[in-house]
Design a protein around this motif. Structure first.
Motif, PDB file in Angstrom:
ATOM      1  N   SER A   1       0.847  -1.191   0.000  1.00 56.74           N
ATOM      2  CA  SER A   1       0.000   0.000   0.000  1.00 56.74           C
ATOM      3  C   SER A   1       0.888   1.248   0.000  1.00 56.74           C
ATOM      4  O   SER A   1       2.085   1.171   0.320  1.00 56.74           O
ATOM      5  CB  SER A   1      -0.890   0.007   1.241  1.00 56.74           C
ATOM      6  N   PRO A   2       0.314   2.413  -0.313  1.00 51.94           N
ATOM      7  CA  PRO A   2       1.111   3.646  -0.223  1.00 51.94           C
ATOM      8  C   PRO A   2       1.695   3.862   1.185  1.00 51.94           C
ATOM      9  O   PRO A   2       2.825   4.319   1.322  1.00 51.94           O
ATOM     10  CB  PRO A   2       0.114   4.746  -0.591  1.00 51.94           C
ATOM     11  N   GLU A   3       0.939   3.499   2.223  1.00 48.04           N
ATOM     12  CA  GLU A   3       1.438   3.653   3.591  1.00 48.04           C
ATOM     13  C   GLU A   3       2.629   2.733   3.844  1.00 48.04           C
ATOM     14  O   GLU A   3       3.599   3.133   4.494  1.00 48.04           O
ATOM     15  CB  GLU A   3       0.320   3.357   4.615  1.00 48.04           C
TER      16      GLU A   3
ATOM     17  N   ARG B   1       4.706   1.629   1.534  1.00 44.32           N
ATOM     18  CA  ARG B   1       5.839   2.171   0.773  1.00 44.32           C
ATOM     19  C   ARG B   1       6.450   3.376   1.491  1.00 44.32           C
ATOM     20  O   ARG B   1       7.673   3.528   1.512  1.00 44.32           O
ATOM     21  CB  ARG B   1       5.415   2.520  -0.652  1.00 44.32           C
ATOM     22  N   ARG B   2       5.608   4.230   2.088  1.00 50.46           N
ATOM     23  CA  ARG B   2       6.140   5.370   2.845  1.00 50.46           C
ATOM     24  C   ARG B   2       7.010   4.887   4.005  1.00 50.46           C
ATOM     25  O   ARG B   2       8.099   5.414   4.246  1.00 50.46           O
ATOM     26  CB  ARG B   2       5.003   6.234   3.379  1.00 50.46           C
TER      27      ARG B   2
ATOM     28  N   GLU C   1       6.487  -2.656  -9.467  1.00 53.73           N
ATOM     29  CA  GLU C   1       5.389  -3.622  -9.395  1.00 53.73           C
ATOM     30  C   GLU C   1       5.289  -4.387 -10.703  1.00 53.73           C
ATOM     31  O   GLU C   1       5.477  -3.816 -11.775  1.00 53.73           O
ATOM     32  CB  GLU C   1       4.067  -2.910  -9.124  1.00 53.73           C
TER      33      GLU C   1
END
Length: 158
Positions: free
Chosen positions: A14-16, A18-19, A51
């Motif tokens: 998820s973006p979270e 990856r952060r 990805e």
């Protein structure tokens, strides 16, 4: 200079996540590389997330798209400039990378289908800013510990 490339199936992170990984993977390599936690050295590390569709990855001869749920393939490639990368230091980086991946993904332990490749780019084989880079001028930057400077100079024969 260090480049960490995280290869995953599309949508796995998820973006979270990856952060979180942008920071924790950076630190997983940074501390063993320079010998201490130094925020100023973070600028020399990049994390790339790549990805791939499930029909572009396979485990055991089966595409992930055909294998159903349960297969969690990832390859994390760590490319570093020549320096103090004794077996013990490489092992520390690999263990720290896998731990950071598991933590970001909310898992108690890394999956056995996650692989880390650790590659040392030979002195004189890394380029940027229109020329060839060397770790030697970086040793005077103030981010490396004295112990690490001596180990690097010994390792690359300076």
């Amino acid at each position: 200079m260090t480049v960490i490339t995280v290869n995953t199936p599309t949508g796995r992170l998820s973006p979270e996540e990856r952060r979180a990984l942008a920071e924790t993977l950076t630190d997983a390599v940074l501390v063993p590389e320079v010998g201490q936690f130094t925020p100023a050295a973070r600028v020399g590390l990049q994390v790339h997330f790549v990805e791939r569709e499930p029909d572009m990855m396979a485990i055991g001869g089966r595409l992930l798209a055909d294998a159903g749920q349960g297969l969690d393939a990832m390859v994390i490639d760590v490319a570093v400039m020549d320096g103090d990368w004794r077996r013990k230091v490489r092992a520390e980086v690999i263990e720290r990378v896998l731990a950071a991946m598991a933590e970001a993904c909310g898992l108690p332990a890394p999956s056995p289908a996650w692989w880390v490749n650790f590659r040392v780019i030979d002195e004189g084989s890394w380029g940027s800013s229109g020329g060839v880079l060397s770790v030697l001028p970086l040793l005077d930057s103030g981010v490396f510990t004295e112990e690490k400077i001596k180990a690097i100079r010994t390792a690359i024969g300076d």
